[in-house]
Write a protein that holds these residues in place. Structure first.
Motif, PDB file in Angstrom:
ATOM      1  N   ARG A 164      42.636  30.196  80.972  1.00 49.60           N
ATOM      2  CA  ARG A 164      41.648  31.101  81.148  1.00 49.60           C
ATOM      3  C   ARG A 164      42.688  32.512  81.686  1.00 49.60           C
ATOM      4  NH1 ARG A 164      39.792  32.401  86.061  1.00 49.60           N
ATOM      5  NH2 ARG A 164      40.157  30.180  86.947  1.00 49.60           N
ATOM      6  N   PHE A 165      43.634  32.401  82.480  1.00 48.44           N
ATOM      7  CA  PHE A 165      44.463  33.397  82.845  1.00 48.44           C
ATOM      8  C   PHE A 165      45.050  34.191  81.271  1.00 48.44           C
ATOM      9  CE2 PHE A 165      44.553  31.955  87.117  1.00 48.44           C
ATOM     10  CZ  PHE A 165      44.092  33.093  87.693  1.00 48.44           C
ATOM     11  N   MET A 166      45.770  33.138  80.541  1.00 49.91           N
ATOM     12  CA  MET A 166      46.250  33.837  79.352  1.00 49.91           C
ATOM     13  C   MET A 166      45.321  34.450  78.298  1.00 49.91           C
ATOM     14  SD  MET A 166      49.277  30.951  78.454  1.00 49.91           S
ATOM     15  CE  MET A 166      48.481  29.622  78.346  1.00 49.91           C
ATOM     16  N   ILE A 167      44.123  33.864  78.279  1.00 42.65           N
ATOM     17  CA  ILE A 167      43.173  34.576  77.490  1.00 42.65           C
ATOM     18  C   ILE A 167      42.466  35.790  78.091  1.00 42.65           C
ATOM     19  CG2 ILE A 167      40.699  34.282  76.448  1.00 42.65           C
ATOM     20  CD1 ILE A 167      41.260  31.143  76.022  1.00 42.65           C
ATOM     21  N   GLY A 168      42.312  35.648  79.268  1.00 43.78           N
ATOM     22  CA  GLY A 168      42.062  37.133  80.129  1.00 43.78           C
ATOM     23  C   GLY A 168      43.206  38.302  79.854  1.00 43.78           C
ATOM     24  N   HIS A 169      44.426  37.790  79.778  1.00 41.46           N
ATOM     25  CA  HIS A 169      45.448  38.737  79.873  1.00 41.46           C
ATOM     26  C   HIS A 169      45.470  39.434  78.660  1.00 41.46           C
ATOM     27  CE1 HIS A 169      49.371  40.267  80.938  1.00 41.46           C
ATOM     28  NE2 HIS A 169      49.938  39.753  79.558  1.00 41.46           N
ATOM     29  N   VAL A 170      45.188  38.550  77.257  1.00 44.11           N
ATOM     30  CA  VAL A 170      45.220  39.128  75.843  1.00 44.11           C
ATOM     31  C   VAL A 170      44.052  40.032  75.760  1.00 44.11           C
ATOM     32  CG1 VAL A 170      46.956  37.479  75.172  1.00 44.11           C
ATOM     33  CG2 VAL A 170      44.581  37.166  74.551  1.00 44.11           C
ATOM     34  N   LEU A 171      42.992  39.513  76.329  1.00 47.48           N
ATOM     35  CA  LEU A 171      41.622  40.252  76.051  1.00 47.48           C
ATOM     36  C   LEU A 171      41.719  41.606  76.973  1.00 47.48           C
ATOM     37  CD1 LEU A 171      39.084  37.323  76.052  1.00 47.48           C
ATOM     38  CD2 LEU A 171      39.767  38.560  74.125  1.00 47.48           C
ATOM     39  N   GLU A 172      42.227  41.542  77.894  1.00 46.99           N
ATOM     40  CA  GLU A 172      41.724  42.665  78.911  1.00 46.99           C
ATOM     41  C   GLU A 172      41.703  43.921  78.186  1.00 46.99           C
ATOM     42  OE1 GLU A 172      44.147  43.987  82.939  1.00 46.99           O
ATOM     43  OE2 GLU A 172      44.644  41.955  81.957  1.00 46.99           O
ATOM     44  N   PRO A 173      40.782  45.081  78.434  1.00 43.27           N
ATOM     45  CA  PRO A 173      39.876  45.046  79.620  1.00 43.27           C
ATOM     46  C   PRO A 173      38.517  44.072  79.430  1.00 43.27           C
ATOM     47  CG  PRO A 173      39.610  46.806  78.349  1.00 43.27           C
ATOM     48  CD  PRO A 173      40.723  46.222  77.704  1.00 43.27           C
ATOM     49  N   VAL A 174      38.365  43.460  78.208  1.00 44.22           N
ATOM     50  CA  VAL A 174      37.250  42.563  77.664  1.00 44.22           C
ATOM     51  C   VAL A 174      37.216  41.478  78.496  1.00 44.22           C
ATOM     52  CG1 VAL A 174      36.195  41.236  75.989  1.00 44.22           C
ATOM     53  CG2 VAL A 174      37.172  43.497  75.392  1.00 44.22           C
ATOM     54  N   SER A 175      36.351  40.950  79.119  1.00 40.90           N
ATOM     55  CA  SER A 175      36.389  39.488  79.945  1.00 40.90           C
ATOM     56  C   SER A 175      36.296  38.375  78.954  1.00 40.90           C
ATOM     57  CB  SER A 175      35.511  39.429  80.846  1.00 40.90           C
ATOM     58  OG  SER A 175      33.935  39.342  80.384  1.00 40.90           O
ATOM     59  N   LEU A 176      36.653  37.224  79.471  1.00 41.29           N
ATOM     60  CA  LEU A 176      36.742  36.035  78.623  1.00 41.29           C
ATOM     61  C   LEU A 176      34.912  35.654  78.217  1.00 41.29           C
ATOM     62  CD1 LEU A 176      37.299  33.239  77.373  1.00 41.29           C
ATOM     63  CD2 LEU A 176      37.332  32.300  79.414  1.00 41.29           C
ATOM     64  N   ALA A 177      34.331  35.949  79.134  1.00 45.81           N
ATOM     65  CA  ALA A 177      32.785  36.057  79.033  1.00 45.81           C
ATOM     66  C   ALA A 177      32.205  36.442  78.145  1.00 45.81           C
ATOM     67  CB  ALA A 177      31.955  36.048  80.437  1.00 45.81           C
TER      68      ALA A 177
END
Ligand code: GLN
Length: 320
Positions: A63-76
């Motif tokens: 979750r943290f790694m996916i969140g990091h690459v997506l920022e500012p888009v959230s995983l959800a």
């Protein structure tokens, strides 16, 4: 190359189209394994791979790694709308994941770690700031008040303790010492990023060796305190990727305390405070060293797990 947003099947096409360019990247095998998957599928595959690599917090790390690459888009958001992530995001995620699968600590993979109220830069040249160390910050804040004070952080590493204390106490100034120039470079970036530059000085040195007598109101340290024999049995993240200089406390784990504590009466002004992080089973030994050095008001403070984590005390107040 097409821009975001990309249609769902563009991931596979993009991987094919960019295979030559991507082939040398550490994450390329993962990117190939992820072809045909949507983000939910990639996430599931990643969690399984992390778990297979022996990583207990696989879901959190993914979750943290996916969140990091997506920022500012959230995983959800990205799970709900495939147009919000691209194959470049997946390729970057794969590079991060490849590191984590080799048991590089998450803090080093992401390049930062929350500590106290701060977000601190972390590399393999410094110990990752740990929640345990917040017990030291809290203990110092509880006993030292708000008045102007000049503090010393011995073995400052990332600068975590120095930055946390100065950020809480606008009237304080401080000095951070470390033997490692690479660690000092990280500490300087953290001090600068926290806007503490005018109040914090960093210098290379071996503990308090080069510092003048009685020049500090407060001395803090989180020295290396792991028993050398125990080091080899620690998890790979710590053993293989954190600096031994920050961990190895010698044969009985107490080498650094012997040097630091013997020097505290010289470094501290009369009545000045000190706070040292300790291993959970080192309270009695470190208190005994402090007592033998003539330090007073000695006590042990626990961490959030209730284990001994900080030894606090004072230099003798001047007579008369
Ligand atoms: N608390 C750290 C660990 O157990 C060690 C920190 C230190 O040696 N100062 O990994």
């Amino acid at each position: 190359m097409s821009q975001r947003p990309s249609p769902p099947n563009a991931f596979d096409d993009a991987v094919q189209a960019n295979a030559t360019e991507q082939a040398g990247r550490p994450g390329f095998p993962l990117v190939q394994a992820w072809q045909g998957l949507d983000l939910a599928g990639i996430r599931r595959h990643l969690v399984a791979a992390l778990r297979a690599a022996g990583i207990d917090e696989a879901e959190d790390d993914a979750r943290f790694m996916i969140g990091h690459v997506l920022e500012p888009v959230s995983l959800a958001q990205a799970l709900a709308d495939a147009a919000l992530w691209s194959w470049q995001d997946a390729a970057r995620l794969a590079d991060l994941a490849a590191l984590r699968l080799r048991r590089v600590p998450l803090s080093q993979v992401l390049g930062s770690k929350p500590f106290w109220t701060l977000d601190l830069k972390v590399t393999g040249d410094v110990l990752t700031p740990r929640a345990d160390t917040e017990a030291l910050v809290e203990a110092v804040l509880g006993c030292c008040g708000n008045a102007p004070l000049h503090m010393l952080d011995l073995g400052t590493g990332s600068g975590a303790i120095l930055a946390a204390l100065l950020s809480e106490r606008p009237a304080w100034t401080g000095q951070g010492i470390d033997l490692s120039p690479a660690a000092l470079a990280v500490a300087q970036q953290n001090i600068d990023a926290c806007a503490l530059t005018p109040r914090a000085q960093l210098a290379q040195g071996r503990w308090g060796e080069a510092l003048r007598d009685h020049s500090f109101d407060l001395v803090v340290s989180n020295p290396p305190y792991i028993v050398r024999e125990v080091l080899a049995g620690l998890e790979p993240e710590v053993r293989d990727h954190e600096p031994a200089l920050a961990l190895d406390g010698g044969e009985d784990g107490l080498d650094a305390y012997r040097v630091i504590i013997a020097d505290l009466p010289r470094l501290l002004r009369a009545g000045g405070w000190f706070a040292l992080e300790i291993g959970y089973d080192q309270g009695a030994a470190v208190l005994a060293l402090a007592e033998a050095a003539g330090l007073t008001a000695l006590e042990c403070r626990p961490d959030l797990a209730g284990l001994d984590r900080v030894v606090l005390g004072q230099a003798l107040a001047a007579n008369g």
